[in-house]
Write an enzyme that holds these catalytic residues in place. Sequence first.
Site: not given
Length: 236
Positions: A10, A20, A163
């Site tokens: 697009r 693009n 953790r």
Amino acid sequence: MSAIAIIPARGGSKRIPRKNLKLFHGEPMIARSIRLALDSGLFERVIVSTDDEEIAALARARGAQVPFMRPAALADDFTGTAAVIAHALEASQQAGYVFEHACCLSATAPLLQVRFLRQGLELLEAHAEKSFAFSVCEFGFPVQRALTLGQDGALTPLYPEHRQTRSQDLPRAFQDAGQFYWGRSAAWLRGDVLFSEKSLPVILPRHLVQDIDTDEDWRRAEYLYSALLAGGELQP
């Protein structure tokens, strides 16, 4: 086997304007994907789905087909890739072109190699019960040990339960590499979920993957491309 390559492109890229069409090592970014798709020998048809006349003109000049202009409703910031591919397949079928497989090929994947693209198709063909095969790479560090920022700006573990877990005791995790997505045309059209048990991975080395969404991503991709060319791991 019959396959079509669909390159979504697009015109309204926000973070890197006109991404693009921007030159990457002297060539418009989308031109690299078009050339790779045409040279791969894997596709009977290579089309670009775009809402942008300039992108369409460049795509045609580089050998791809642009048989339709993408409607505005499918060219906003919220439309997913699957809807774009389904639209392209429906348009192709209406024009008399029917394909068993369809590959969504990124317009901004300058590190993509044909060998991995071919591997994706072969993987999908070998597993008739699956819908998709697409590029992934392993995270460089266990995602279970990720940190996040609290409201006060302090670091906290994203997964507190891990953790103290040793890295070697955690399962491998993979990320979408964003280069290509092979799928059965029927799967795209019926809306099968891409990130699910219906998909198979084509695992790429991390140094051959770079998503391009920011200017920093772009610079990193250029550095990687130059290094891979110099090292003989990539063809210009």
